[in-house]
Design an enzyme around this catalytic site. Structure first.
Site, PDB file in Angstrom:
ATOM      1  CG  ASP A 292      -1.759   1.174   1.397  1.00  0.00           C
ATOM      2  OD1 ASP A 292      -2.404   1.547   0.400  1.00  0.00           O
ATOM      3  OD2 ASP A 292      -1.791   1.762   2.487  1.00  0.00           O
TER       4      ASP A 292
ATOM      5  CG  ASP B 142      -1.385   7.744   0.843  1.00  0.00           C
ATOM      6  OD1 ASP B 142      -1.112   8.943   0.940  1.00  0.00           O
ATOM      7  OD2 ASP B 142      -1.671   7.184  -0.230  1.00  0.00           O
TER       8      ASP B 142
END
Length: 221
Positions: free
Chosen positions: A11, A13
């Site tokens: 992922d 952020d």
């Protein structure tokens, strides 16, 4: 420990980069413009993984169902687009982690729900993303996480089977997406997690409290 892993997907952020300051200030500017007192960045941090929904929820207590939310969202996204590279930076240890994976011959890439409008210029502004094998955004496929489609698209582009792939993220939807895509899952507990989140209850195969701990799980430390 994971065996025969050839690709690690992350992922973005809250997992690779700390974008909370720019996300928070994009929302806080809206408060100040309306005569409301500024809130500290830390008030926003745990909700940063939820993007506009999370930031506007903290700033104004609104939800996507509230009248006027879309107008606030458009304003927020414009603010964020103008400032998204000012304070955002990789978490400590991420550069070392990614360079080690690359040096040891593992593909690595990004699978995020952030739209290409932001993902493309943001990753282009940070040098370490030059070695990424793939970057899949939230609007690259017809579905976003927790649907497995973005992870499946990343693996298709790299040419790797699920049994040789690992996904690392700081949100329960990352673990759900990974499970649905039949890849190994690692919860990044140093990330944003979300308000009231209990990472111990997520369907993760393992968890880390700092980026470099991933190397131990891959027997690369």
């Amino acid at each position: 420990m994971f065996r025969d892993i050839r690709c690690v997907l992350f992922d973005l952020d809250g997992t690779l980069i700390d974008s909370a300051p720019d996300l928070a200030l994009a929302a806080d500017e809206m408060r100040v413009r309306r005569g409301l007192p500024s809130l500290p960045v830390e008030r926003y941090r745990s909700s940063a993984g939820s993007g506009a929904r999370g930031m506007l929820g903290v700033a104004f207590g609104v939800t996507p169902d509230d009248p006027g939310f879309e107008a606030l969202k458009d304003e927020f996204l414009g603010n964020y687009e103008r400032r998204m590279t000012r304070l955002t930076a990789p978490f400590a240890e991420v550069d070392h982690l990614l360079s080690t994976l690359h040096r040891r011959g593992l593909n690595w890439g990004v699978v995020t729900n952030k739209s290409q409008r932001f993902t493309v210029p943001l990753t282009a502004s940070i040098t370490l993303f030059a070695s990424a094998s793939v970057i899949v955004s939230g609007d690259t496929t017809p579905h976003a996480k927790p649907h497995p489609a973005p992870l499946e698209e990343a693996m298709r582009r790299i040419g790797v089977e699920p049994r040789h792939c690992l996904y690392v993220g700081d949100d329960e939807r990352d673990m759900l997406a990974g499970r649905a895509a039949r890849v190994g899952t690692v919860a990044a507990r140093y990330g944003y997690l979300g308000p009231g989140a209990d990472a111990a209850r997520w369907p993760a195969d393992a968890a880390i409290d700092a980026p470099l701990q991933l190397l131990n799980l891959l027997d690369l430390a």
